[in-house]
Enzyme design. Sequence first.
Site, short mmCIF file in Angstrom:
data_model
loop_
_atom_site.label_atom_id
_atom_site.label_comp_id
_atom_site.label_asym_id
_atom_site.label_seq_id
_atom_site.Cartn_x
_atom_site.Cartn_y
_atom_site.Cartn_z
N GLU A 238 11.02 -12.65 10.29
CA GLU A 238 10.36 -13.55 11.23
C GLU A 238 11.38 -13.82 12.33
O GLU A 238 12.32 -14.58 12.13
CB GLU A 238 9.93 -14.81 10.49
CG GLU A 238 8.89 -15.59 11.24
CD GLU A 238 9.52 -16.59 12.17
OE1 GLU A 238 9.78 -16.19 13.34
OE2 GLU A 238 9.75 -17.71 11.76
N CYS A 272 10.82 -20.81 17.14
CA CYS A 272 10.29 -19.47 17.41
C CYS A 272 8.87 -19.55 17.94
O CYS A 272 8.47 -18.76 18.78
CB CYS A 272 10.35 -18.62 16.15
SG CYS A 272 9.77 -19.48 14.69
P1 NDP Z 1 20.84 -15.84 14.44
O1 NDP Z 1 19.77 -14.88 14.31
O2 NDP Z 1 22.17 -15.35 14.87
O3 NDP Z 1 21.03 -16.62 13.05
C1 NDP Z 1 20.00 -16.71 12.06
C2 NDP Z 1 20.55 -16.34 10.70
O4 NDP Z 1 20.88 -14.95 10.69
C3 NDP Z 1 21.82 -17.08 10.34
O5 NDP Z 1 21.84 -17.32 8.95
C4 NDP Z 1 22.90 -16.11 10.72
O6 NDP Z 1 24.09 -16.33 10.01
C5 NDP Z 1 22.26 -14.78 10.36
N1 NDP Z 1 22.74 -13.64 11.12
C6 NDP Z 1 23.06 -13.57 12.43
N2 NDP Z 1 23.45 -12.34 12.77
C7 NDP Z 1 23.38 -11.59 11.65
C8 NDP Z 1 23.67 -10.23 11.36
N3 NDP Z 1 24.08 -9.39 12.30
N4 NDP Z 1 23.52 -9.82 10.10
C9 NDP Z 1 23.09 -10.67 9.15
N5 NDP Z 1 22.80 -11.94 9.37
C10 NDP Z 1 22.95 -12.42 10.60
O7 NDP Z 1 20.37 -17.01 15.37
P2 NDP Z 1 21.26 -17.86 16.42
O8 NDP Z 1 21.52 -19.15 15.83
O9 NDP Z 1 22.42 -17.10 16.91
O10 NDP Z 1 20.19 -17.98 17.58
C11 NDP Z 1 20.09 -16.94 18.54
C12 NDP Z 1 18.67 -16.66 18.87
O11 NDP Z 1 17.94 -16.32 17.70
C13 NDP Z 1 17.89 -17.81 19.45
O12 NDP Z 1 18.13 -17.95 20.82
C14 NDP Z 1 16.49 -17.38 19.14
O13 NDP Z 1 16.09 -16.43 20.06
C15 NDP Z 1 16.61 -16.71 17.81
N6 NDP Z 1 16.28 -17.60 16.71
C16 NDP Z 1 15.04 -17.55 16.20
C17 NDP Z 1 14.68 -18.39 15.19
C18 NDP Z 1 13.33 -18.36 14.63
O14 NDP Z 1 12.88 -19.37 14.12
N7 NDP Z 1 12.67 -17.21 14.62
C19 NDP Z 1 15.60 -19.39 14.65
C20 NDP Z 1 16.91 -19.35 15.23
C21 NDP Z 1 17.20 -18.48 16.22
P3 NDP Z 1 25.41 -16.93 10.74
O15 NDP Z 1 25.04 -18.30 11.21
O16 NDP Z 1 26.43 -16.93 9.67
O17 NDP Z 1 25.72 -15.99 11.87
#
Ligand code: NDP
Length: 465
Positions: A238, A272
């Site tokens: 998602e 999102c």
């Molecule tokens: P991320 O996608 O970076 O973080 C979400 C989760 O994924 C965290 O647990 C993070 O861990 C993990 N993660 C991040 N990169 C990786 C990777 N390469 N491999 C495995 N796991 C990973 O979200 P951000 O907080 O950086 O937000 C950035 C953008 O993401 C927002 O601007 C928005 O566009 C989108 N977003 C969408 C959401 C939704 O509800 N669909 C929620 C949050 C963000 P860690 O924190 O340790 O990096």
Amino acid sequence: TPNLFQTVNPTTGEKGTAYQGHGVDQALSIAADVHRSQAAWRRMGVKERAPLMKNAAKVIRDNSSRYAKLMTEEMGKPVTDGLAELEKCASCCEYFAEASEGFLKPKPLDVSIGYAGPGAPPKAFATFNPLGVILAVMPWNFPFWQVIRFAAPHLMAGNGGVLKHASNVPGCALALEEIFGLAGFPVDLFRTVLLSSKDLRPLIEDPHIAAVTLTGSVAAGKSVAAIAGAVMKKGVYELGGSDGYIVLEDADPVAAARICARGRMVNGGQSCIAAKRFVVVESVRQAFEGALVEEMKRFEMGDPNDPKTLLGPMESVHSRDQIASQVKQSLRNGAQLLLGGEAPKRAGAWFPATILSNVLPGQAAHDEELFGPVAAVISAKDEQDAIRIVNASEFGLGSAVITADTARGERIAAEELDAGAAFVNQNVRSDPRLPFGGVKNSGYGREVSEFGIREFCNIKTVFIE
Ligand code: NDP
């Protein structure tokens, strides 16, 4: 120490509690523990699991002020929003405690068509058996809801859970483990690992993990899906969205602006399924913009600890800088500023409610996801043009149409909009009873509802001759 999870309060910019991380070896040993616990849990009937899920709802309610405070401290959520999120979590647990038995009941399959006899046709049915231990990679924006909407259905289905939460909400991550412990679930059935995303690969590949679910950015989803795909593990992803709301020429501009502002400002715009692009038929655009300014002005920045506050700080200074630069880039490329637009000069991650008009291709506000309190108004010639604009996005999570003619709205929602959800005269929202997920870069698979609970089931054919 490199392995510390240091929280930062986005209201003040000051450091809060630091938590000792687990490291890869410890995370793998936790996965083995959950695997062992799940082997017994899967044999328990759905009926026996239900009271524990009801207890989880009670634990959430009993501890709601402490959990809401954790969210405020770690990611800036206004306390009133936090309490509402926790109530939604509790009712989600109750919903799946109640409804799962029906969702998981073996489904008879009719094999009589084409059966030539003699005698009665063979018996066939499908069972919904658990897959095993699910690794959940979750984001900070709804620290409790994102996790509960995964855990409530999938634990009810007999699976176990390993939670890898976003690195900025370690206190919430541990509180989630606490909830299932206090509710009386078997030891180790649901565990949290404090692990950085760069250390995640061995856990995804670990044989104790059966499948993965991730909510977060497109980049994170693609990276995890590639690793999981290489070891043939199922996933539900998602990812982001850039939900388009169509405002048709027959809509009441004031009522439309109210729905749009509410949809845009969910969680300070950091959702999102927040409304991100308002695609407005030109004849109603000026009236709509005037009303939208009034509605968005109500979201004044304030102390998230104050129950009256509707807009707190953003999650981090990094996110604030990102949205500030998207606004600047859009203005440079021809967008018009109707409200806000400038970060105040104070400590913390503050950005005001902002409206951009005349949003066009080539502007960040048009082409990218705006994960903050910034509304983008795009002009459309007519219904067809509006549908085209909404669908011309890399994302397809939510969408909406606002019109005085509900039959027209229903047709557009059901047949035209290319997204995982389409709402008529209402802002997009998630609900345990309704399937939730996206198409295109918004990901695949569904969460919650009877569709969601079956994502991590083995839909097994049983055939008896
Ligand atoms: P991320 O996608 O970076 O973080 C979400 C989760 O994924 C965290 O647990 C993070 O861990 C993990 N993660 C991040 N990169 C990786 C990777 N390469 N491999 C495995 N796991 C990973 O979200 P951000 O907080 O950086 O937000 C950035 C953008 O993401 C927002 O601007 C928005 O566009 C989108 N977003 C969408 C959401 C939704 O509800 N669909 C929620 C949050 C963000 P860690 O924190 O340790 O990096």
